[in-house]
Scaffold this motif. Structure first.
Motif, PDB file in Angstrom:
ATOM      1  N   UNK A 165       0.806  -0.902  -0.226  1.00 24.97           N
ATOM      2  CA  UNK A 165       0.185  -0.013  -0.300  1.00 24.97           C
ATOM      3  C   UNK A 165       0.981   1.205  -0.317  1.00 24.97           C
ATOM      4  N   UNK A 166       0.368   2.031   1.138  1.00 27.13           N
ATOM      5  CA  UNK A 166       2.103   3.323   0.973  1.00 27.13           C
ATOM      6  C   UNK A 166       3.482   2.677   1.194  1.00 27.13           C
ATOM      7  N   UNK A 167       3.463   3.852  -0.399  1.00 34.81           N
ATOM      8  CA  UNK A 167       4.862   2.800  -0.905  1.00 34.81           C
ATOM      9  C   UNK A 167       4.604   2.429  -2.318  1.00 34.81           C
ATOM     10  N   UNK A 168       4.043   1.868  -2.742  1.00 35.41           N
ATOM     11  CA  UNK A 168       3.745   0.926  -3.850  1.00 35.41           C
ATOM     12  C   UNK A 168       2.494   1.874  -4.590  1.00 35.41           C
ATOM     13  N   UNK A 169       1.394   1.660  -3.752  1.00 34.57           N
ATOM     14  CA  UNK A 169       0.354   2.906  -4.223  1.00 34.57           C
ATOM     15  C   UNK A 169       0.081   4.419  -4.888  1.00 34.57           C
ATOM     16  N   UNK A 170       0.697   4.592  -5.887  1.00 34.63           N
ATOM     17  CA  UNK A 170       0.891   6.163  -5.629  1.00 34.63           C
ATOM     18  C   UNK A 170      -0.749   7.656  -5.397  1.00 34.63           C
ATOM     19  N   UNK A 171      -1.729   6.943  -5.695  1.00 32.04           N
ATOM     20  CA  UNK A 171      -2.967   7.234  -4.793  1.00 32.04           C
ATOM     21  C   UNK A 171      -2.420   7.598  -3.287  1.00 32.04           C
ATOM     22  N   UNK A 172      -1.489   7.062  -2.538  1.00 30.02           N
ATOM     23  CA  UNK A 172      -1.545   6.704  -1.089  1.00 30.02           C
ATOM     24  C   UNK A 172      -0.442   7.215  -0.684  1.00 30.02           C
ATOM     25  N   UNK A 173      -0.368   8.435  -0.811  1.00 26.42           N
ATOM     26  CA  UNK A 173       0.900   9.233  -0.187  1.00 26.42           C
ATOM     27  C   UNK A 173       0.258   9.853   1.195  1.00 26.42           C
ATOM     28  N   UNK A 174       1.485  10.805   1.461  1.00 35.24           N
ATOM     29  CA  UNK A 174       1.585  11.207   2.777  1.00 35.24           C
ATOM     30  C   UNK A 174      -0.331  12.296   3.482  1.00 35.24           C
ATOM     31  N   UNK A 175      -0.214  12.866   2.259  1.00 32.45           N
ATOM     32  CA  UNK A 175      -1.627  13.541   2.162  1.00 32.45           C
ATOM     33  C   UNK A 175      -2.543  12.477   2.352  1.00 32.45           C
TER      34      UNK A 175
ATOM     35  N   UNK B 288      -1.026   4.500  17.011  1.00 31.65           N
ATOM     36  CA  UNK B 288      -0.624   3.782  16.957  1.00 31.65           C
ATOM     37  C   UNK B 288      -0.002   3.730  15.070  1.00 31.65           C
ATOM     38  N   UNK B 289      -0.309   5.114  14.510  1.00 29.24           N
ATOM     39  CA  UNK B 289       0.234   4.643  13.750  1.00 29.24           C
ATOM     40  C   UNK B 289       1.202   4.408  13.049  1.00 29.24           C
ATOM     41  N   UNK B 290       1.815   2.999  12.280  1.00 30.19           N
ATOM     42  CA  UNK B 290       2.937   3.585  11.865  1.00 30.19           C
ATOM     43  C   UNK B 290       3.819   2.752  10.301  1.00 30.19           C
ATOM     44  N   UNK B 291       4.485   2.844   9.673  1.00 33.70           N
ATOM     45  CA  UNK B 291       4.852   2.512   8.767  1.00 33.70           C
ATOM     46  C   UNK B 291       4.524   1.249   8.167  1.00 33.70           C
ATOM     47  N   UNK B 292       4.365   0.255   9.089  1.00 34.18           N
ATOM     48  CA  UNK B 292       4.282  -1.230   9.378  1.00 34.18           C
ATOM     49  C   UNK B 292       2.749  -1.342   8.937  1.00 34.18           C
ATOM     50  N   UNK B 293       2.138  -0.359   9.809  1.00 32.19           N
ATOM     51  CA  UNK B 293       0.558  -0.884   9.593  1.00 32.19           C
ATOM     52  C   UNK B 293      -0.160   0.162   7.843  1.00 32.19           C
ATOM     53  N   UNK B 294       0.550   0.592   7.325  1.00 34.71           N
ATOM     54  CA  UNK B 294       0.585   0.762   6.300  1.00 34.71           C
ATOM     55  C   UNK B 294       1.098   0.683   4.904  1.00 34.71           C
ATOM     56  N   UNK B 295       1.951  -0.550   5.377  1.00 35.02           N
ATOM     57  CA  UNK B 295       2.868  -1.103   4.549  1.00 35.02           C
ATOM     58  C   UNK B 295       1.864  -2.128   3.487  1.00 35.02           C
ATOM     59  N   UNK B 296       1.415  -2.902   4.135  1.00 34.84           N
ATOM     60  CA  UNK B 296       0.613  -3.757   3.513  1.00 34.84           C
ATOM     61  C   UNK B 296      -0.746  -3.811   3.826  1.00 34.84           C
ATOM     62  N   UNK B 297      -1.851  -4.569   2.395  1.00 35.43           N
ATOM     63  CA  UNK B 297      -3.650  -4.528   2.767  1.00 35.43           C
ATOM     64  C   UNK B 297      -3.236  -5.364   3.682  1.00 35.43           C
ATOM     65  N   UNK B 298      -2.758  -5.903   3.624  1.00 36.98           N
ATOM     66  CA  UNK B 298      -3.018  -7.301   5.044  1.00 36.98           C
ATOM     67  C   UNK B 298      -2.949  -6.931   6.253  1.00 36.98           C
TER      68      UNK B 298
END
Length: 87
Positions: free
Chosen positions: A33-43, A64-74
């Motif tokens: 997701x984050x870093x892979x989908x261009x639509x999912x940027x920091x904004x 609770x928000x971290x990069x790992x949580x947003x890294x993949x759909x799973x």
């Protein structure tokens, strides 16, 4: 079989990020997701998390928000499921 959290999360991703219809249906646990989908940027992250909170009736704390949580759909799905279980 997909549960309702899975289906709702796919709908939220499609709506908030403006993904092509059906694109989120192809996501599996390893889909980036984050870093892979261009639509999912920091904004887009803030809007996505707000929409998840609103539609799933949960509260996501800032710590609770971290990069790992947003890294993949799973990862996002497991986080969301655990938050719904707490609610």
């Amino acid at each position: 079989m997909q549960d309702d959290t899975d289906l709702l999360l796919r709908r939220i991703l499609t709506d908030v990020l403006g993904l092509a219809q059906g694109q989120a249906d192809t996501f599996d646990a390893e889909t980036g997701l984050f870093g892979h989908l261009p639509e999912l940027d920091s904004m887009a992250v803030a809007g996505l998390l707000t929409e998840i909170e609103d539609r799933l009736d949960i509260v996501i704390e800032d710590d609770e928000i971290d990069g790992e949580m947003l890294e993949t759909f799973g990862g996002l799905l497991e986080f969301t499921k655990s938050k719904r279980a707490e609610a």
